[in-house]
Write a protein that holds these residues in place. Structure first.
Motif, PDB file in Angstrom:
ATOM      1  N   TYR A  39       0.830  -1.207   0.000  1.00 50.10           N
ATOM      2  CA  TYR A  39       0.000   0.000   0.000  1.00 50.10           C
ATOM      3  C   TYR A  39       0.866   1.260   0.000  1.00 50.10           C
ATOM      4  O   TYR A  39       0.504   2.274  -0.581  1.00 50.10           O
ATOM      5  CB  TYR A  39      -0.949  -0.017   1.211  1.00 50.10           C
ATOM      6  N   GLU A  49      -9.427   1.142   0.453  1.00 51.51           N
ATOM      7  CA  GLU A  49      -8.677   2.135  -0.310  1.00 51.51           C
ATOM      8  C   GLU A  49      -9.566   3.258  -0.842  1.00 51.51           C
ATOM      9  O   GLU A  49      -9.158   4.416  -0.893  1.00 51.51           O
ATOM     10  CB  GLU A  49      -7.958   1.468  -1.487  1.00 51.51           C
ATOM     11  N   SER A  50     -10.775   2.911  -1.248  1.00 46.40           N
ATOM     12  CA  SER A  50     -11.667   3.926  -1.819  1.00 46.40           C
ATOM     13  C   SER A  50     -12.209   4.876  -0.760  1.00 46.40           C
ATOM     14  O   SER A  50     -12.749   5.933  -1.088  1.00 46.40           O
ATOM     15  CB  SER A  50     -12.834   3.258  -2.554  1.00 46.40           C
ATOM     16  N   HIS A  51     -12.048   4.518   0.509  1.00 41.49           N
ATOM     17  CA  HIS A  51     -12.547   5.377   1.589  1.00 41.49           C
ATOM     18  C   HIS A  51     -11.806   6.715   1.603  1.00 41.49           C
ATOM     19  O   HIS A  51     -12.422   7.785   1.625  1.00 41.49           O
ATOM     20  CB  HIS A  51     -12.384   4.660   2.935  1.00 41.49           C
ATOM     21  N   THR A 100     -13.521   3.726  -7.562  1.00 46.80           N
ATOM     22  CA  THR A 100     -12.227   3.162  -7.176  1.00 46.80           C
ATOM     23  C   THR A 100     -11.082   4.065  -7.617  1.00 46.80           C
ATOM     24  O   THR A 100     -11.240   4.891  -8.530  1.00 46.80           O
ATOM     25  CB  THR A 100     -12.011   1.772  -7.807  1.00 46.80           C
ATOM     26  N   ILE A 101      -9.932   3.883  -6.992  1.00 46.50           N
ATOM     27  CA  ILE A 101      -8.750   4.668  -7.339  1.00 46.50           C
ATOM     28  C   ILE A 101      -8.322   4.375  -8.778  1.00 46.50           C
ATOM     29  O   ILE A 101      -8.002   5.296  -9.531  1.00 46.50           O
ATOM     30  CB  ILE A 101      -7.597   4.351  -6.369  1.00 46.50           C
ATOM     31  N   GLU A 102      -8.332   3.106  -9.161  1.00 48.07           N
ATOM     32  CA  GLU A 102      -7.912   2.723 -10.508  1.00 48.07           C
ATOM     33  C   GLU A 102      -8.792   3.381 -11.572  1.00 48.07           C
ATOM     34  O   GLU A 102      -8.318   3.706 -12.657  1.00 48.07           O
ATOM     35  CB  GLU A 102      -7.963   1.199 -10.663  1.00 48.07           C
ATOM     36  N   GLU A 103     -10.041   3.569 -11.247  1.00 52.78           N
ATOM     37  CA  GLU A 103     -10.997   4.115 -12.210  1.00 52.78           C
ATOM     38  C   GLU A 103     -10.770   5.598 -12.495  1.00 52.78           C
ATOM     39  O   GLU A 103     -11.003   6.072 -13.603  1.00 52.78           O
ATOM     40  CB  GLU A 103     -12.414   3.895 -11.674  1.00 52.78           C
ATOM     41  N   ALA A 143     -19.165   2.719  -5.492  1.00 49.58           N
ATOM     42  CA  ALA A 143     -18.296   1.805  -6.242  1.00 49.58           C
ATOM     43  C   ALA A 143     -17.092   2.507  -6.877  1.00 49.58           C
ATOM     44  O   ALA A 143     -16.326   1.887  -7.620  1.00 49.58           O
ATOM     45  CB  ALA A 143     -19.106   1.096  -7.330  1.00 49.58           C
ATOM     46  N   LYS A 150     -12.675   8.931  -1.349  1.00 48.21           N
ATOM     47  CA  LYS A 150     -13.912   9.717  -1.201  1.00 48.21           C
ATOM     48  C   LYS A 150     -13.675  10.956  -0.336  1.00 48.21           C
ATOM     49  O   LYS A 150     -14.280  12.002  -0.563  1.00 48.21           O
ATOM     50  CB  LYS A 150     -15.012   8.845  -0.623  1.00 48.21           C
ATOM     51  N   GLN A 170      -7.904   7.691 -11.023  1.00 45.93           N
ATOM     52  CA  GLN A 170      -6.645   8.271 -10.544  1.00 45.93           C
ATOM     53  C   GLN A 170      -6.011   9.254 -11.526  1.00 45.93           C
ATOM     54  O   GLN A 170      -5.335  10.195 -11.125  1.00 45.93           O
ATOM     55  CB  GLN A 170      -5.652   7.158 -10.205  1.00 45.93           C
TER      56      GLN A 170
END
Length: 237
Positions: free
Chosen positions: A30, A65-67, A135-138, A133, A70, A140
């Motif tokens: 991480y 991770e998505s917390h 996400t970081i990957e979506e 839903a 946000k 970044q």
């Protein structure tokens, strides 16, 4: 920053939860992820997230991770009040998960001076597109301000809704009354939950749970009403 006793309690509870999660995961993974995000161009979601975490000597929370994402996207501070505000927003956004409900109720009981602020955050969540839903990957590589505009633009473009009818007003009034009664019961019973007397614990425990159920019921009804209103607006379009 100086915290009140209630805020310190929330802060310690979160630190303890994060520490427990970190003991069960490979934390260097991480940390490398945050370092990679820090290399992204300025103004992107990933870069802003990394800078936010590094400035506080934090890293991504394993499994959540998505917390932190946000927090950055919605501009809520990584502090006790900001945490409860985020949960109020997410509940308004339709994210009725057990962790969100429990964390929000925890903050609702300990921070009654911020109820009006939490109400505003709940309504803000109702006006935002669903982000549970996200996400970081979506996102970044996406510019942060562009993402924020996208999340709220759809609702900003909607035509003003008609004023709620009598039945809806009564339903909303009932929801607020339930929440007020529930919170009052929880606040009244809260001191007795720390009693060494078993009768006090039992006598206060059941009303406290009942109060929590009333609060959750009121919030659920508010969410249902908000969804119905949004559907009516989309139909009129």
């Amino acid at each position: 920053m100086k915290y009140s006793i209630a805020e310190q309690l929330i802060r310690k509870a979160f630190f303890l939860s994060v520490w427990c999660l970190e003991q069960c995961h490979d934390m260097p993974h991480y940390q490398r992820k945050v370092a990679a995000l820090a290399q992204l161009p300025a103004g992107t979601v990933g870069k802003e997230l990394a800078e936010c975490l590094l400035a506080r000597e934090l890293t991504l929370v394993p499994g959540f991770e998505s917390h932190d994402l946000k927090h950055v996207v919605l501009a809520y501070e990584l502090e006790p009040v900001g945490e409860i505000r985020l949960q109020a927003f997410m509940l308004g956004n339709g994210n009725w998960t057990l962790p969100s409900i429990l964390i929000f109720l925890f903050g609702l009981v300990l921070l009654p001076q911020h109820w009006r602020l939490f109400k505003q955050d709940f309504r803000a969540g109702q006006r935002c597109q669903p982000i549970a839903a996200l996400t970081i990957e979506e996102c970044q590589h996406q510019p942060l301000e562009e993402l924020r505009r996208h999340l709220f633009s759809r609702y900003c473009e909607l035509k003003p809704a008609n004023k709620p009818n009598v039945h809806m007003r009564l339903s909303l009034l009932g929801s607020y009354c339930l929440m007020i009664v529930g919170v009052a019961a929880m606040l009244f019973c809260f001191p007795f939950l720390w009693s060494a007397s078993l009768p006090d614990l039992v006598g206060a425990g059941f009303p406290f749970i009942a109060g929590a159920i009333l609060v959750v019921g009121g919030l659920l009804n508010l969410t249902i009403q908000a969804n119905l209103t949004a559907k009516e607006v989309r139909i009129r379009e």
